[in-house]
Design a protein around this motif. Structure first.
Motif, PDB file in Angstrom:
ATOM      1  N   UNK A   1       0.847  -1.192   0.000  1.00 21.80           N
ATOM      2  CA  UNK A   1       0.000   0.000   0.000  1.00 21.80           C
ATOM      3  C   UNK A   1       0.880   1.239   0.000  1.00 21.80           C
ATOM      4  N   UNK A   2       0.550   2.202  -0.829  1.00 25.00           N
ATOM      5  CA  UNK A   2       1.331   3.430  -0.832  1.00 25.00           C
ATOM      6  C   UNK A   2       0.771   4.443  -1.812  1.00 25.00           C
ATOM      7  N   UNK A   3       1.472   5.573  -1.908  1.00 20.73           N
ATOM      8  CA  UNK A   3       1.070   6.639  -2.830  1.00 20.73           C
ATOM      9  C   UNK A   3       2.340   7.292  -3.362  1.00 20.73           C
ATOM     10  N   UNK A   4       2.624   7.072  -4.636  1.00 16.46           N
ATOM     11  CA  UNK A   4       3.842   7.629  -5.218  1.00 16.46           C
ATOM     12  C   UNK A   4       3.868   9.154  -5.161  1.00 16.46           C
TER      13      UNK A   4
ATOM     14  N   UNK B   1      -9.368  21.828  -1.284  1.00 18.48           N
ATOM     15  CA  UNK B   1      -8.017  21.302  -1.049  1.00 18.48           C
ATOM     16  C   UNK B   1      -7.690  20.215  -2.073  1.00 18.48           C
ATOM     17  N   UNK B   2      -8.618  19.300  -2.268  1.00 15.00           N
ATOM     18  CA  UNK B   2      -8.388  18.179  -3.191  1.00 15.00           C
ATOM     19  C   UNK B   2      -8.261  18.683  -4.629  1.00 15.00           C
ATOM     20  N   UNK B   3      -9.095  19.646  -5.011  1.00 18.11           N
ATOM     21  CA  UNK B   3      -9.020  20.208  -6.365  1.00 18.11           C
ATOM     22  C   UNK B   3      -7.654  20.844  -6.610  1.00 18.11           C
ATOM     23  N   UNK B   4      -7.183  21.626  -5.647  1.00 23.44           N
ATOM     24  CA  UNK B   4      -5.890  22.293  -5.792  1.00 23.44           C
ATOM     25  C   UNK B   4      -4.752  21.276  -5.823  1.00 23.44           C
ATOM     26  N   UNK B   5      -4.832  20.278  -4.952  1.00 21.42           N
ATOM     27  CA  UNK B   5      -3.780  19.248  -4.898  1.00 21.42           C
ATOM     28  C   UNK B   5      -3.723  18.467  -6.206  1.00 21.42           C
ATOM     29  N   UNK B   6      -4.893  18.117  -6.751  1.00 21.50           N
ATOM     30  CA  UNK B   6      -4.933  17.388  -8.026  1.00 21.50           C
ATOM     31  C   UNK B   6      -4.332  18.213  -9.161  1.00 21.50           C
ATOM     32  N   UNK B   7      -4.656  19.513  -9.197  1.00 21.80           N
ATOM     33  CA  UNK B   7      -4.116  20.389 -10.241  1.00 21.80           C
ATOM     34  C   UNK B   7      -2.596  20.458 -10.175  1.00 21.80           C
TER      35      UNK B   7
ATOM     36  N   UNK C   1       3.051  16.347 -12.721  1.00 25.78           N
ATOM     37  CA  UNK C   1       4.039  15.259 -12.710  1.00 25.78           C
ATOM     38  C   UNK C   1       3.515  14.120 -13.575  1.00 25.78           C
ATOM     39  N   UNK C   2       4.214  13.832 -14.665  1.00 31.73           N
ATOM     40  CA  UNK C   2       3.741  12.779 -15.584  1.00 31.73           C
ATOM     41  C   UNK C   2       4.269  11.402 -15.198  1.00 31.73           C
ATOM     42  N   UNK C   3       5.322  11.354 -14.369  1.00 37.47           N
ATOM     43  CA  UNK C   3       5.926  10.077 -13.979  1.00 37.47           C
ATOM     44  C   UNK C   3       5.272   9.592 -12.692  1.00 37.47           C
ATOM     45  N   UNK C   4       4.046   9.107 -12.804  1.00 32.60           N
ATOM     46  CA  UNK C   4       3.273   8.721 -11.618  1.00 32.60           C
ATOM     47  C   UNK C   4       2.123   7.830 -12.032  1.00 32.60           C
ATOM     48  N   UNK C   5       1.489   7.185 -11.033  1.00 33.69           N
ATOM     49  CA  UNK C   5       0.235   6.480 -11.287  1.00 33.69           C
ATOM     50  C   UNK C   5      -0.873   7.533 -11.447  1.00 33.69           C
ATOM     51  N   UNK C   6      -1.628   7.434 -12.504  1.00 32.51           N
ATOM     52  CA  UNK C   6      -2.739   8.360 -12.685  1.00 32.51           C
ATOM     53  C   UNK C   6      -3.855   8.020 -11.699  1.00 32.51           C
ATOM     54  N   UNK C   7      -4.418   9.055 -11.095  1.00 29.90           N
ATOM     55  CA  UNK C   7      -5.452   8.848 -10.079  1.00 29.90           C
ATOM     56  C   UNK C   7      -6.633   9.776 -10.319  1.00 29.90           C
ATOM     57  N   UNK C   8      -7.770   9.349  -9.831  1.00 27.60           N
ATOM     58  CA  UNK C   8      -8.975  10.170  -9.890  1.00 27.60           C
ATOM     59  C   UNK C   8      -9.462  10.351  -8.453  1.00 27.60           C
TER      60      UNK C   8
END
Length: 315
Positions: free
Chosen positions: A232-235, A275-281, A286-293
């Motif tokens: 479990x993690x978050x890149x 907060x989530x909207x700003x963090x997602x933007x 960063x293109x070198x990551x797992x894409x998340x929704x």
């Protein structure tokens, strides 16, 4: 109550699984519920489950949550940090005891001696700075000769070697030595490795984005043929590359283990929508990551405030 993706993570049974868990998505809840699920549904013995994380606080929190949900006379899962796992192995095998863990004052004295022995008298070379560099070198899985030191330049290998020789003479180890010695033991003694491999049918890894190469290699050596590893993690939360962690290990998890199941926890239960909207933007740059929704569970918008300070003291 688990959401749909949390349920997928918890109920995954055999084989490798990588669960991508952004902040506030119930990562710890999934880990604990998965342990309970393995025991109650699949009748796995508690002491056949290994749960590894990076901090003592995180390990204690998971253990406490587990104990609130489940009581049994059939043993206890191993909840611990990487270092506690490695030291446990060394202790059980009779190589070291708690009195052999070097104290910071002794490490400082040994490094001062090493610097003197190598005729390094610069006032700006602090013993603990060099000790930290040795730790970084080890966690990067590099040899002393290949490491580029910011403080000692071409003297780094000589100082590091002498410092470690002083520890060996006194039969002392630090946290990094625990990792190295377990790795070397497993490579050298196949029977011992198989013995420890058989102890754990399921391995759960927390904060996968913070793992380094040696830690990952040891975990792979502990895996049985079925490769029941649940990570479990978050890149996007990888901030410890400066001390040796390699987020690419998480990004390449599917290359390390064939037929890996991927689960994405995409609901944030902690933050407001703004907060989530700003963090997602921001992180989407960063293109070198797992894409998340990543979506928001709370229905309030809130607001973001930017604060600037003249200096650290005022901050």
């Amino acid at each position: 109550m688990l959401n749909e993706n949390q349920k997928l993570a918890v109920e995954h049974y055999l084989g490798p699984c990588l669960t991508i868990a952004p902040p506030g998505s119930g990562k710890t809840k999934c880990l604990v519920e998965r342990v309970v699920h393995l025991i109650t549904v699949h009748h796995i013995k508690p002491d056949k489950i290994l749960v590894v994380t990076f901090t003592k606080d995180a390990a204690c929190e998971m253990k406490e949550r587990f104990c609130k949900e489940f009581t049994s006379d059939g043993g206890m899962p191993f909840f611990g940090t990487f270092h506690s796992l490695f030291f446990h192995i060394l202790k059980v095998e009779g190589y070291y005891s708690s009195k052999d863990i070097i104290q910071s004052s002794v490490a400082y004295a040994f490094m001062k001696q090493a610097l003197l022995e190598c005729k390094i008298s610069k006032k700006d070379v602090l013993p603990f700075t060099v000790i930290k560099e040795i730790s970084r070198c080890i966690n990067l899985n590099m040899s002393y000769s290949d490491y580029i030191s910011n403080t000692l330049e071409d003297q780094f290998e000589k100082v590091a070697t002498f410092y470690k020789s002083l520890m060996e003479q006194k039969h002392l180890i630090d946290f990094d030595d625990m990792m190295i010695k377990v790795y070397e033991l497993f490579l050298k003694d196949n029977d011992l490795r198989l013995k420890w491999q058989k102890k754990f049918d399921f391995i759960l890894l927390d904060e996968m984005q913070d793992i380094n190469e040696l830690q990952f290699e040891i975990i792979k050596l502990l895996l049985q043929e079925e490769q029941n590893i649940f990570a479990v993690g978050d890149d996007d939360q990888s901030i410890y590359e400066f001390r040796g962690s390699k987020p690419d290990i998480m990004l390449n998890f599917q290359k390390s283990f064939k037929n890996t199941a991927i689960v994405k926890l995409n609901i944030n239960y902690r933050s407001l929508r703004q907060i989530i909207t700003a963090a997602n933007c921001l992180i989407n740059k960063n293109v070198h990551r797992f894409q998340k929704d990543c979506r928001c569970f709370l229905n309030q918008y809130g607001s973001i405030h930017y604060l600037q300070f003249e200096n650290e003291a005022k901050q």
